[in-house]
Enzyme design. Structure first.
Site, mmCIF file in Angstrom:
data_model
loop_
_atom_site.group_PDB
_atom_site.id
_atom_site.type_symbol
_atom_site.label_atom_id
_atom_site.label_comp_id
_atom_site.label_asym_id
_atom_site.label_seq_id
_atom_site.Cartn_x
_atom_site.Cartn_y
_atom_site.Cartn_z
ATOM 1 N N CYS A 189 6.374 -0.059 7.223
ATOM 2 C CA CYS A 189 5.973 1.089 6.401
ATOM 3 C C CYS A 189 7.101 1.410 5.430
ATOM 4 O O CYS A 189 8.263 1.443 5.824
ATOM 5 C CB CYS A 189 5.696 2.279 7.316
ATOM 6 S SG CYS A 189 5.259 3.781 6.419
ATOM 7 N N LEU A 190 6.748 1.671 4.176
ATOM 8 C CA LEU A 190 7.754 2.002 3.163
ATOM 9 C C LEU A 190 8.509 3.283 3.513
ATOM 10 O O LEU A 190 9.612 3.504 3.025
ATOM 11 C CB LEU A 190 7.096 2.145 1.784
ATOM 12 C CG LEU A 190 6.484 0.861 1.203
ATOM 13 C CD1 LEU A 190 5.675 1.172 -0.045
ATOM 14 C CD2 LEU A 190 7.566 -0.160 0.910
ATOM 15 N N GLY A 192 0.826 -1.202 0.000
ATOM 16 C CA GLY A 192 0.000 0.000 0.000
ATOM 17 C C GLY A 192 0.856 1.246 0.000
ATOM 18 O O GLY A 192 2.016 1.217 0.447
ATOM 19 N N HIS A 243 -1.957 7.571 7.191
ATOM 20 C CA HIS A 243 -0.978 8.420 6.489
ATOM 21 C C HIS A 243 -1.618 9.742 6.057
ATOM 22 O O HIS A 243 -1.009 10.804 6.162
ATOM 23 C CB HIS A 243 -0.452 7.717 5.229
ATOM 24 C CG HIS A 243 0.778 6.876 5.450
ATOM 25 N ND1 HIS A 243 1.965 7.387 5.929
ATOM 26 C CD2 HIS A 243 1.019 5.557 5.215
ATOM 27 C CE1 HIS A 243 2.870 6.414 5.992
ATOM 28 N NE2 HIS A 243 2.318 5.290 5.566
ATOM 29 N N GLN A 272 3.299 9.839 0.890
ATOM 30 C CA GLN A 272 4.572 9.118 0.840
ATOM 31 C C GLN A 272 5.376 9.419 -0.425
ATOM 32 O O GLN A 272 6.561 9.106 -0.487
ATOM 33 C CB GLN A 272 4.331 7.604 0.954
ATOM 34 C CG GLN A 272 3.811 7.196 2.324
ATOM 35 C CD GLN A 272 3.603 5.702 2.395
ATOM 36 O OE1 GLN A 272 2.608 5.191 1.908
ATOM 37 N NE2 GLN A 272 4.563 4.990 2.978
ATOM 38 N N HIS A 325 -3.880 1.677 7.817
ATOM 39 C CA HIS A 325 -2.513 2.215 7.730
ATOM 40 C C HIS A 325 -2.449 3.389 6.747
ATOM 41 O O HIS A 325 -1.892 4.446 7.059
ATOM 42 C CB HIS A 325 -1.562 1.093 7.304
ATOM 43 C CG HIS A 325 -0.120 1.500 7.193
ATOM 44 N ND1 HIS A 325 0.853 1.071 8.071
ATOM 45 C CD2 HIS A 325 0.517 2.301 6.295
ATOM 46 C CE1 HIS A 325 2.025 1.601 7.724
ATOM 47 N NE2 HIS A 325 1.858 2.337 6.636
ATOM 48 N N GLU A 326 -3.039 3.200 5.558
ATOM 49 C CA GLU A 326 -2.941 4.241 4.524
ATOM 50 C C GLU A 326 -3.788 5.464 4.872
ATOM 51 O O GLU A 326 -3.380 6.600 4.621
ATOM 52 C CB GLU A 326 -3.356 3.693 3.150
ATOM 53 C CG GLU A 326 -2.538 2.503 2.647
ATOM 54 C CD GLU A 326 -1.031 2.666 2.753
ATOM 55 O OE1 GLU A 326 -0.527 3.808 2.703
ATOM 56 O OE2 GLU A 326 -0.353 1.633 2.905
HETATM 57 CO CO CO Z 1 3.222 3.478 5.555
#
Ligand code: CO
Length: 164
Positions: free
Chosen positions: A89-90, A46, A135, A51, A131-132
């Site tokens: 998380c990326l 995701g 963000h 991000q 999660h997204e």
């Molecule tokens: Co993340």
């Protein structure tokens, strides 16, 4: 289409509250395509627009063996149940944390063309949506980890949870 650089902590854009999208024009379509490319290139499940440095309310999610889900202006309208998850998380490479997520969520929003959608999700999909959408509100999973011992560095030889 293009792969965009993924912003990492402590980039302030990750702490910004993203703005609603009101026009589903070419620039939004390009951003969506680029985010999908970026997500695939990173091997994540995701990605939220913050991000890639764009504070707009837009997320893409791609779980194994499913189709890509793109949601604009997503909002959680119902949550139920609770489960412990291990999450990465990326934007926070090299770490993962233990936290609690809902078992099921109902989310409403728009698809990439501006049509209204309502989505019921459970387990990993519900987790990715929470999660997204966090963000988009400037919240990171590390804010939900209950103590420093619940956040761990990923050992090089270990298999990590997919990033989001
Ligand atoms: Co993340």
């Amino acid at each position: 289409m293009a792969v965009l650089p993924i912003r990492q902590v402590p980039d302030p854009v990750l702490r910004q509250r993203a703005k609603r999208i009101t026009s589903f024009d070419g620039s939004v379509q390009r951003l969506i395509d680029n985010m999908i490319d970026t997500l695939h290139s990173a091997g994540g499940v995701g990605l939220a627009a913050n991000q890639v440095g764009v504070p707009l309310r837009l997320v893409v999610i791609h779980l194994p063996e499913t189709e890509v889900v793109c949601l604009v202006n997503p909002e959680i309208v119902k949550r139920s149940g609770e489960r412990e998850v291990v999450e990465g998380c990326l934007s926070i490479p090299g770490y993962q944390g233990e936290l609690k997520r809902s078992e099921r969520v109902v989310v409403k929003g728009h698809d990439r063309w501006g049509r209204e959608v309502r989505l019921r999700a459970e387990e990993l999909m519900a987790q990715a949506l929470e999660h997204e959408i966090d963000h988009l509100n400037g919240i990171l999973y590390i804010d939900r980890v209950e103590g420093p011992d619940k956040l761990t560095r990923i050992k090089p030889e270990a298999e990590a949870e997919p990033g989001m």
